[in-house]
Write a protein that holds these residues in place. Structure first.
Motif, PDB file in Angstrom:
ATOM      1  N   ARG A 178       0.838  -1.196   0.000  1.00 30.17           N
ATOM      2  CA  ARG A 178       0.000   0.000   0.000  1.00 30.17           C
ATOM      3  C   ARG A 178       0.871   1.243   0.000  1.00 30.17           C
ATOM      4  O   ARG A 178       2.084   1.184   0.202  1.00 30.17           O
ATOM      5  CB  ARG A 178      -0.889   0.017   1.253  1.00 30.17           C
ATOM      6  CG  ARG A 178      -0.109   0.074   2.558  1.00 30.17           C
ATOM      7  CD  ARG A 178      -1.025   0.125   3.761  1.00 30.17           C
ATOM      8  NE  ARG A 178      -0.304   0.219   5.012  1.00 30.17           N
ATOM      9  CZ  ARG A 178       0.111   1.352   5.559  1.00 30.17           C
ATOM     10  NH1 ARG A 178      -0.114   2.508   4.934  1.00 30.17           N
ATOM     11  NH2 ARG A 178       0.749   1.366   6.699  1.00 30.17           N
ATOM     12  N   THR A 179       0.229   2.390  -0.237  1.00 33.87           N
ATOM     13  CA  THR A 179       0.934   3.664  -0.168  1.00 33.87           C
ATOM     14  C   THR A 179       1.072   4.098   1.293  1.00 33.87           C
ATOM     15  O   THR A 179       0.340   3.632   2.174  1.00 33.87           O
ATOM     16  CB  THR A 179       0.176   4.746  -0.946  1.00 33.87           C
ATOM     17  OG1 THR A 179      -1.139   4.898  -0.390  1.00 33.87           O
ATOM     18  CG2 THR A 179       0.059   4.368  -2.413  1.00 33.87           C
ATOM     19  N   ASN A 180       2.017   4.998   1.542  1.00 34.36           N
ATOM     20  CA  ASN A 180       2.237   5.536   2.885  1.00 34.36           C
ATOM     21  C   ASN A 180       2.258   7.062   2.816  1.00 34.36           C
ATOM     22  O   ASN A 180       2.832   7.639   1.887  1.00 34.36           O
ATOM     23  CB  ASN A 180       3.568   5.035   3.458  1.00 34.36           C
ATOM     24  CG  ASN A 180       3.521   3.556   3.786  1.00 34.36           C
ATOM     25  OD1 ASN A 180       3.127   3.144   4.866  1.00 34.36           O
ATOM     26  ND2 ASN A 180       3.933   2.729   2.819  1.00 34.36           N
ATOM     27  N   GLN A 181       1.618   7.697   3.798  1.00 29.87           N
ATOM     28  CA  GLN A 181       1.549   9.151   3.835  1.00 29.87           C
ATOM     29  C   GLN A 181       2.798   9.729   4.501  1.00 29.87           C
ATOM     30  O   GLN A 181       3.255   9.222   5.521  1.00 29.87           O
ATOM     31  CB  GLN A 181       0.303   9.626   4.596  1.00 29.87           C
ATOM     32  CG  GLN A 181      -0.999   9.377   3.875  1.00 29.87           C
ATOM     33  CD  GLN A 181      -1.407   7.928   3.840  1.00 29.87           C
ATOM     34  OE1 GLN A 181      -1.217   7.205   4.813  1.00 29.87           O
ATOM     35  NE2 GLN A 181      -1.961   7.473   2.729  1.00 29.87           N
ATOM     36  N   GLU A 221       2.172  11.161  -0.905  1.00 31.12           N
ATOM     37  CA  GLU A 221       1.993   9.728  -0.715  1.00 31.12           C
ATOM     38  C   GLU A 221       3.182   8.991  -1.298  1.00 31.12           C
ATOM     39  O   GLU A 221       3.572   9.227  -2.447  1.00 31.12           O
ATOM     40  CB  GLU A 221       0.693   9.241  -1.365  1.00 31.12           C
ATOM     41  CG  GLU A 221      -0.554   9.604  -0.584  1.00 31.12           C
ATOM     42  CD  GLU A 221      -1.765   8.824  -1.040  1.00 31.12           C
ATOM     43  OE1 GLU A 221      -1.659   8.135  -2.087  1.00 31.12           O
ATOM     44  OE2 GLU A 221      -2.801   8.880  -0.368  1.00 31.12           O
ATOM     45  N   PRO A 231       4.581   5.815  -2.862  1.00 37.85           N
ATOM     46  CA  PRO A 231       4.035   4.618  -3.518  1.00 37.85           C
ATOM     47  C   PRO A 231       4.651   3.341  -2.971  1.00 37.85           C
ATOM     48  O   PRO A 231       5.745   3.343  -2.406  1.00 37.85           O
ATOM     49  CB  PRO A 231       4.414   4.826  -4.998  1.00 37.85           C
ATOM     50  CG  PRO A 231       4.750   6.277  -5.120  1.00 37.85           C
ATOM     51  CD  PRO A 231       5.300   6.685  -3.798  1.00 37.85           C
TER      52      PRO A 231
END
Length: 341
Positions: free
Chosen positions: A11-14, A69, A71
């Motif tokens: 998943r993406t991370n902020q 974000e 990726p």
């Protein structure tokens, strides 16, 4: 299957950071204390120490928050887009440039460095008389490829022996269908953990794992039918009914009582050569109209189309439709879950 779920951990991370935008045409924050302290820190990193008691004029600078974000599988050296938003009283970021700013993850580590000229789609102008014209939002901008990734996020893809495929919506029947579809292609590697997760046993080697997950993503699986639901937005009057909604036999009566009250006061003049005064005489006209009530019947196990047709015959509006659906639910005739937003 990529439309009904996703692999756990992929998943993406902020990431976010606090920075300074300079070069603004007098639309910055001014001498706000937190901006002044931030500018002192920036000047110190560049080898310029401001004398004590000297506060720089910062009409051309603004304190901003940078968000982005990261990726999945992002590697150091790759570039990502960032969003820059004011956090003070700056009027616009048009024409500004972001000074080099670190971007942090939830663990407090630096994952990217941001810098660049800001592209702003909004415009704000004001006149000496206080009039203003604002188009879109001039206090938020973007920098395409404005951050360089400095640290990769560990996903566990290369080391773990198992990986979970998580459904977007919990459903045991859908989970069973996903398990069966995977085991038909890769026998014995998938087993259900709960109503959301299917655990996969991965082969050794990144190449073999990637090929397996690519094949699993492209498998065709028919999700289980959704639960019957009626969604009502109480603010806008919007009503959404999914195709699983069914009705038990029911009769619906719909009618309205309309009361109109018209005030038509009249001016009354006194007789000539008298001591009377001009007065206003109230005159009220009340009309009562009761529209004929219509009764519509709905057969048992009626489908969505039959339900809508029956309600259309009654000529009900959005507000009346909400009342009718709630009444059917209370009567036990509406076989669906009602969700009020």
């Amino acid at each position: 299957m990529r439309d009904i779920g996703a692999f756990e951990g992929l998943r993406t991370n902020q990431i976010t950071g606090y920075g300074i935008v300079v070069g603004l045409p007098g639309t910055g924050d001014g001498n706000l204390e937190y901006l002044t302290e931030a500018m002192r820190g920036v000047s110190g990193r560049l080898g310029l120490q401001l004398p004590p008691g000297v506060n720089p004029s910062l009409e051309n600078a603004a304190a901003v928050i940078i968000t982005a974000e990261l990726p999945v599988f992002a590697k150091p050296g790759q570039r990502i887009d960032i969003t820059v938003s004011t956090m003070g009283n700056a009027e616009s970021l048009r024409g500004g440039a972001l000074i080099m700013t670190p971007l942090y993850g939830a663990d407090g580590q630096i994952y990217a460095m941001a810098q660049g000229n800001i592209a702003v789609g909004g415009l704000g102008v004001s006149g000496a008389d206080g009039s203003q014209l604002i188009v879109n939002v001039p206090t938020v901008g973007r920098i395409p490829d404005g951050a360089t990734i400095e640290r990769a996020v560990s996903t566990g893809f290369a080391n773990g022996q198992t990986m979970r495929f998580n459904l977007h919506s919990a459903d045991f029947l859908t989970a069973a269908r996903v398990r069966d579809a995977i085991n038909d292609v890769f026998p014995g590697i998938a087993q259900i953990t709960d109503g959301v997760s299917i655990e996969l046993t991965l082969p050794a080697g990144n190449d073999a794992r990637s090929a397996m997950l690519a094949n699993i993503e492209m498998l065709e699986v028919t999700p289980a039918a959704q639960r019957a639901r009626v969604i009502i937005n109480s603010r806008t009057g919007t009503v959404v009914i999914n195709e699983a909604v069914r009705l038990a036999p029911a009769a619906i009566s719909h009618g309205k009582l309309i009361i109109r009250i018209n005030e038509d006061p009249r001016v009354v003049q006194p007789e000539p050569f008298t001591d009377g005064q001009t007065a206003i005489e109230p005159a009220t006209d009340i009309e009562v109209e009761q529209q004929s009530s219509t009764i519509g019947t709905v057969p048992g196990t009626a489908s969505l189309n039959e339900l809508v047709d029956a309600l259309n015959l009654l000529g009900v509006g959005a507000a009346d439709l909400v009342v009718i659906l709630e009444s059917l639910k209370q009567a036990g005739a509406l076989k669906a879950e009602m969700v009020v937003l």
